[in-house]
Design a protein around this motif. Structure first.
Motif, PDB file in Angstrom:
ATOM      1  N   ALA A 112       0.833  -1.203   0.000  1.00 32.40           N
ATOM      2  CA  ALA A 112       0.000   0.000   0.000  1.00 32.40           C
ATOM      3  C   ALA A 112       0.872   1.259   0.000  1.00 32.40           C
ATOM      4  CB  ALA A 112      -0.934  -0.008   1.204  1.00 32.40           C
ATOM      5  N   PHE A 113       1.938   1.244   0.766  1.00 31.18           N
ATOM      6  CA  PHE A 113       2.872   2.372   0.820  1.00 31.18           C
ATOM      7  C   PHE A 113       3.445   2.631  -0.577  1.00 31.18           C
ATOM      8  CE2 PHE A 113       6.961   3.918   3.230  1.00 31.18           C
ATOM      9  CZ  PHE A 113       6.705   5.215   2.862  1.00 31.18           C
ATOM     10  N   TRP A 114       3.862   1.568  -1.261  1.00 28.55           N
ATOM     11  CA  TRP A 114       4.392   1.677  -2.626  1.00 28.55           C
ATOM     12  C   TRP A 114       3.333   2.271  -3.558  1.00 28.55           C
ATOM     13  CZ3 TRP A 114       2.346  -1.595  -6.565  1.00 28.55           C
ATOM     14  CH2 TRP A 114       2.946  -1.451  -7.806  1.00 28.55           C
ATOM     15  N   LEU A 115       2.121   1.741  -3.491  1.00 25.42           N
ATOM     16  CA  LEU A 115       1.057   2.188  -4.388  1.00 25.42           C
ATOM     17  C   LEU A 115       0.698   3.654  -4.151  1.00 25.42           C
ATOM     18  CD1 LEU A 115      -0.932   1.349  -6.608  1.00 25.42           C
ATOM     19  CD2 LEU A 115      -2.520   0.686  -4.799  1.00 25.42           C
ATOM     20  N   VAL A 116       0.549   4.034  -2.898  1.00 25.86           N
ATOM     21  CA  VAL A 116       0.137   5.400  -2.570  1.00 25.86           C
ATOM     22  C   VAL A 116       1.262   6.398  -2.841  1.00 25.86           C
ATOM     23  CG1 VAL A 116      -0.538   6.940  -0.670  1.00 25.86           C
ATOM     24  CG2 VAL A 116      -1.630   4.699  -0.920  1.00 25.86           C
ATOM     25  N   VAL A 117       2.479   6.070  -2.420  1.00 25.82           N
ATOM     26  CA  VAL A 117       3.575   7.040  -2.541  1.00 25.82           C
ATOM     27  C   VAL A 117       4.239   6.969  -3.915  1.00 25.82           C
ATOM     28  CG1 VAL A 117       5.804   7.767  -1.605  1.00 25.82           C
ATOM     29  CG2 VAL A 117       3.949   7.149  -0.070  1.00 25.82           C
ATOM     30  N   ASP A 118       4.851   5.826  -4.247  1.00 22.09           N
ATOM     31  CA  ASP A 118       5.615   5.729  -5.498  1.00 22.09           C
ATOM     32  C   ASP A 118       4.758   5.833  -6.751  1.00 22.09           C
ATOM     33  OD1 ASP A 118       7.871   5.296  -3.956  1.00 22.09           O
ATOM     34  OD2 ASP A 118       8.601   3.669  -5.216  1.00 22.09           O
ATOM     35  N   GLU A 119       3.647   5.139  -6.743  1.00 22.05           N
ATOM     36  CA  GLU A 119       2.835   5.053  -7.949  1.00 22.05           C
ATOM     37  C   GLU A 119       1.829   6.188  -8.094  1.00 22.05           C
ATOM     38  OE1 GLU A 119       3.111   2.415 -10.452  1.00 22.05           O
ATOM     39  OE2 GLU A 119       5.010   2.375  -9.362  1.00 22.05           O
ATOM     40  N   ALA A 121       1.418   9.469  -5.410  1.00 24.66           N
ATOM     41  CA  ALA A 121       1.783  10.799  -4.908  1.00 24.66           C
ATOM     42  C   ALA A 121       3.012  11.382  -5.605  1.00 24.66           C
ATOM     43  CB  ALA A 121       2.009  10.745  -3.399  1.00 24.66           C
ATOM     44  N   VAL A 122       4.055  10.589  -5.768  1.00 19.63           N
ATOM     45  CA  VAL A 122       5.292  11.108  -6.365  1.00 19.63           C
ATOM     46  C   VAL A 122       5.047  11.631  -7.783  1.00 19.63           C
ATOM     47  CG1 VAL A 122       7.613  10.453  -7.140  1.00 19.63           C
ATOM     48  CG2 VAL A 122       6.843   9.834  -4.844  1.00 19.63           C
ATOM     49  N   VAL A 124       2.090  12.572  -9.101  1.00 19.11           N
ATOM     50  CA  VAL A 124       1.119  13.667  -9.016  1.00 19.11           C
ATOM     51  C   VAL A 124       1.804  14.956  -8.565  1.00 19.11           C
ATOM     52  CG1 VAL A 124      -0.884  14.507  -7.681  1.00 19.11           C
ATOM     53  CG2 VAL A 124      -0.935  12.239  -8.731  1.00 19.11           C
ATOM     54  N   LEU A 125       2.772  14.836  -7.673  1.00 10.01           N
ATOM     55  CA  LEU A 125       3.502  16.012  -7.196  1.00 10.01           C
ATOM     56  C   LEU A 125       4.568  16.494  -8.177  1.00 10.01           C
ATOM     57  CD1 LEU A 125       3.883  15.003  -3.441  1.00 10.01           C
ATOM     58  CD2 LEU A 125       2.406  16.809  -4.395  1.00 10.01           C
ATOM     59  N   GLY A 126       4.719  15.782  -9.289  1.00  9.67           N
ATOM     60  CA  GLY A 126       5.700  16.176 -10.293  1.00  9.67           C
ATOM     61  C   GLY A 126       7.128  15.823  -9.930  1.00  9.67           C
ATOM     62  N   LEU A 127       7.301  14.873  -9.003  1.00  9.01           N
ATOM     63  CA  LEU A 127       8.650  14.474  -8.574  1.00  9.01           C
ATOM     64  C   LEU A 127       9.201  13.329  -9.410  1.00  9.01           C
ATOM     65  CD1 LEU A 127       8.065  14.718  -4.722  1.00  9.01           C
ATOM     66  CD2 LEU A 127       9.254  16.362  -6.194  1.00  9.01           C
ATOM     67  N   SER A 128       8.365  12.777 -10.294  1.00 12.52           N
ATOM     68  CA  SER A 128       8.814  11.741 -11.228  1.00 12.52           C
ATOM     69  C   SER A 128       7.928  11.794 -12.463  1.00 12.52           C
ATOM     70  CB  SER A 128       8.732  10.347 -10.595  1.00 12.52           C
ATOM     71  OG  SER A 128       7.386   9.903 -10.534  1.00 12.52           O
ATOM     72  N   LYS A 129       8.338  11.029 -13.457  1.00  9.97           N
ATOM     73  CA  LYS A 129       7.497  10.872 -14.642  1.00  9.97           C
ATOM     74  C   LYS A 129       6.281  10.032 -14.261  1.00  9.97           C
ATOM     75  CE  LYS A 129      10.983   8.966 -16.789  1.00  9.97           C
ATOM     76  NZ  LYS A 129      11.879   8.329 -17.762  1.00  9.97           N
ATOM     77  N   PRO A 130       5.256  10.004 -15.099  1.00 12.34           N
ATOM     78  CA  PRO A 130       4.105   9.139 -14.826  1.00 12.34           C
ATOM     79  C   PRO A 130       4.534   7.663 -14.792  1.00 12.34           C
ATOM     80  CG  PRO A 130       3.585  10.726 -16.556  1.00 12.34           C
ATOM     81  CD  PRO A 130       5.061  10.826 -16.291  1.00 12.34           C
ATOM     82  N   PRO A 131       3.858   6.837 -13.995  1.00  8.69           N
ATOM     83  CA  PRO A 131       4.232   5.428 -13.875  1.00  8.69           C
ATOM     84  C   PRO A 131       4.343   4.685 -15.210  1.00  8.69           C
ATOM     85  CG  PRO A 131       2.640   5.978 -12.188  1.00  8.69           C
ATOM     86  CD  PRO A 131       2.752   7.172 -13.095  1.00  8.69           C
ATOM     87  N   ALA A 132       3.508   5.017 -16.165  1.00  5.97           N
ATOM     88  CA  ALA A 132       3.523   4.331 -17.457  1.00  5.97           C
ATOM     89  C   ALA A 132       4.822   4.550 -18.232  1.00  5.97           C
ATOM     90  CB  ALA A 132       2.331   4.776 -18.300  1.00  5.97           C
ATOM     91  N   GLU A 133       5.591   5.541 -17.841  1.00 10.57           N
ATOM     92  CA  GLU A 133       6.840   5.833 -18.541  1.00 10.57           C
ATOM     93  C   GLU A 133       8.043   5.070 -17.980  1.00 10.57           C
ATOM     94  OE1 GLU A 133       7.653   9.923 -19.473  1.00 10.57           O
ATOM     95  OE2 GLU A 133       5.501  10.378 -19.624  1.00 10.57           O
ATOM     96  N   TYR A 134       7.798   4.196 -17.019  1.00  9.74           N
ATOM     97  CA  TYR A 134       8.865   3.374 -16.446  1.00  9.74           C
ATOM     98  C   TYR A 134       8.650   1.922 -16.849  1.00  9.74           C
ATOM     99  CZ  TYR A 134      10.113   7.353 -13.557  1.00  9.74           C
ATOM    100  OH  TYR A 134      10.515   8.594 -13.132  1.00  9.74           O
ATOM    101  N   PRO A 135       9.723   1.177 -17.034  1.00  9.25           N
ATOM    102  CA  PRO A 135       9.564  -0.245 -17.363  1.00  9.25           C
ATOM    103  C   PRO A 135       9.024  -1.031 -16.166  1.00  9.25           C
ATOM    104  CG  PRO A 135      11.887   0.289 -17.064  1.00  9.25           C
ATOM    105  CD  PRO A 135      11.121   1.591 -16.997  1.00  9.25           C
ATOM    106  N   VAL A 136       8.426  -2.168 -16.453  1.00 14.30           N
ATOM    107  CA  VAL A 136       7.872  -3.024 -15.407  1.00 14.30           C
ATOM    108  C   VAL A 136       8.936  -3.368 -14.377  1.00 14.30           C
ATOM    109  CG1 VAL A 136       6.841  -5.288 -14.952  1.00 14.30           C
ATOM    110  CG2 VAL A 136       6.056  -3.927 -16.894  1.00 14.30           C
ATOM    111  N   SER A 137      10.173  -3.560 -14.809  1.00 13.29           N
ATOM    112  CA  SER A 137      11.251  -3.919 -13.876  1.00 13.29           C
ATOM    113  C   SER A 137      11.458  -2.847 -12.810  1.00 13.29           C
ATOM    114  CB  SER A 137      12.556  -4.163 -14.635  1.00 13.29           C
ATOM    115  OG  SER A 137      12.957  -2.995 -15.322  1.00 13.29           O
TER     116      SER A 137
END
Length: 164
Positions: A112-119, A121-122, A124-137
């Motif tokens: 849940a922490f991974w889903l809420v924060v990494d996938e 909040a991060v 949405v806050l503009g601290l990373s690219k959207p999740p779809a732009e990262y490989p599954v790995s």
């Protein structure tokens, strides 16, 4: 208090797990979401990771201060440990009120922490690219890291609660 200590220890353990993962992968390419290899202008200079970006945003927004490279080396880990400790404290409080929150020995908590924060909040806050732009790995690496965090937080919290 047991949750806070659990979160702190879990944050440290998560870092050690990530260090081992990168060593074992042999190529050093595995990165947390938000750690881009190239800055937008295309140079090979590595961008700051998500925790450093968060620390920079806080420093610039609240203190009107741009972090120096030396300050970033301190501020990034400070954000990581503060977030991990704080979330561990929330988990510990939830465990006291809703004991079922500890089912799965912290693994659902870590997921849940991974889903809420990494996938969520991060990006949405503009601290990373959207999740779809990262490989599954990359997602698998981040999820595995947070499962280690959740398991460690629960084992430490549980041990401390039994000791009290």
């Amino acid at each position: 208090m047991a949750g806070l200590v659990g979160g702190l220890v879990a944050s440290w353990t998560m870092n050690r797990f990530q260090d081992a993962w990168v060593r074992l992968s042999g190529d050093g390419d595995t990165q947390e979401q938000g750690e881009d290899k190239q800055i937008p202008n295309g140079s090979s200079e590595q961008q700051d990771d998500t925790t450093v970006r968060a620390a920079s945003a806080i420093s610039e927004s609240f203190f009107n201060h741009k972090l120096t490279p030396a300050e970033k080396k301190i501020a990034g880990p400070a954000v990581h440990y503060a977030l991990g400790t704080g979330v561990g404290g929330l988990y510990g409080a939830a465990a006291e009120v809703v004991p079922d929150a500890t089912s799965g020995t912290g693994l659902p908590f870590g997921a849940a922490f991974w889903l809420v924060v990494d996938e969520t909040a991060v990006p949405v806050l503009g601290l990373s690219k959207p999740p779809a732009e990262y490989p599954v790995s990359t997602h698998f690496y981040a999820l595995a890291s947070h499962l280690v965090y959740g398991l460690t937080a629960e084992l430490v919290r549980r041990s401390l609660r039994k000791a009290l």
